[in-house]
Design a protein around this motif. Sequence first.
Motif, PDB file in Angstrom:
ATOM      1  N   LEU B   3       0.866  -1.179   0.000  1.00 22.70           N
ATOM      2  CA  LEU B   3       0.000   0.000   0.000  1.00 22.70           C
ATOM      3  C   LEU B   3       0.905   1.233   0.000  1.00 22.70           C
ATOM      4  N   PHE B  82      -7.191   2.543  -0.293  1.00 25.19           N
ATOM      5  CA  PHE B  82      -5.739   2.509  -0.342  1.00 25.19           C
ATOM      6  C   PHE B  82      -5.253   2.432  -1.785  1.00 25.19           C
ATOM      7  N   VAL B  84      -2.726   0.820  -4.126  1.00 27.34           N
ATOM      8  CA  VAL B  84      -1.992  -0.433  -4.001  1.00 27.34           C
ATOM      9  C   VAL B  84      -1.243  -0.702  -5.310  1.00 27.34           C
ATOM     10  N   PHE B 130      -9.398  -1.036  -2.637  1.00 24.09           N
ATOM     11  CA  PHE B 130      -8.071  -0.959  -3.245  1.00 24.09           C
ATOM     12  C   PHE B 130      -8.211  -0.189  -4.552  1.00 24.09           C
TER      13      PHE B 130
END
Lengths: 139, 139
Positions: B3, B82, B84, B130
């Motif tokens: 991340l 996040f 990623v 994500f």
Amino acid sequence: MELTHIEHIGIAVKDLDKAIGYYEKVLGVSCYAIEEVKDQKVRTAFFKVGQTKIELLESMDPEGPVGKFITKKGEGLHHLAFAVKGIEQALTEAEDKGVRLIDHKPRKGAEGLDIAFLHPKSTFGVLTEFCELKTLKKE
Amino acid sequence: MELTHIEHIGIAVKDLDKAIGYYEKVLGVSCYAIEEVKDQKVRTAFFKVGQTKIELLESMDPEGPVGKFITKKGEGLHHLAFAVKGIEQALTEAEDKGVRLIDHKPRKGAEGLDIAFLHPKSTFGVLTEFCELKTLKKE
């Protein structure tokens, strides 16, 4: 006011140790500190993702603010904290613009930051925190 | 998985225009885009604070995901996204470690990102997203 970045995101959890396991083992972020904040009746665990910290909050008292939050809303996203330049002026400015303050003056929070909360009734449901790290003046 | 930063924080609001007013006039951050995401039945407004975007979400349908969220929990923090590296591998890794996925494969979200959600039952109550921005390959 000048917000420089998201200082942290507070997340209410029922079981700090289990939640730490998820963040470390699944998301691959390392817990770098565990701290007890007695006046908030919480145990906290800190992670860093880019500029922003994730602060997990486990209540040590069902009548504390995080305990009540979990009873009402369940585990999950709890508050949003902005790093701000000039926290006193930012609070004055927010209040002048009609925002209800929880803290009229900054107080000491975790990690030595000066912090203050705005009331979620004034901020479209988001418990909002201002944070500032003041460097110590040398005598 | 890796991340790199908090890509955005999603916030459910009842009235997008009023909420934009608060973010701009009180917090001093500028709305740089308003976008409709039809498959999620939301209108979104974007702000940037440091590395992270704030994505305000107004439901266009009380039966949509954000409409239901507001009915159940009220306005407020909705999801955490996040950035990623390698979103497909990250999803596989999360599922292998016992996380329930909402999206088994990435799909297109706002701003052209590849996105996928993890189920909050597996992530200690936090609806987790994500995101990955894939650069276009030249033919």
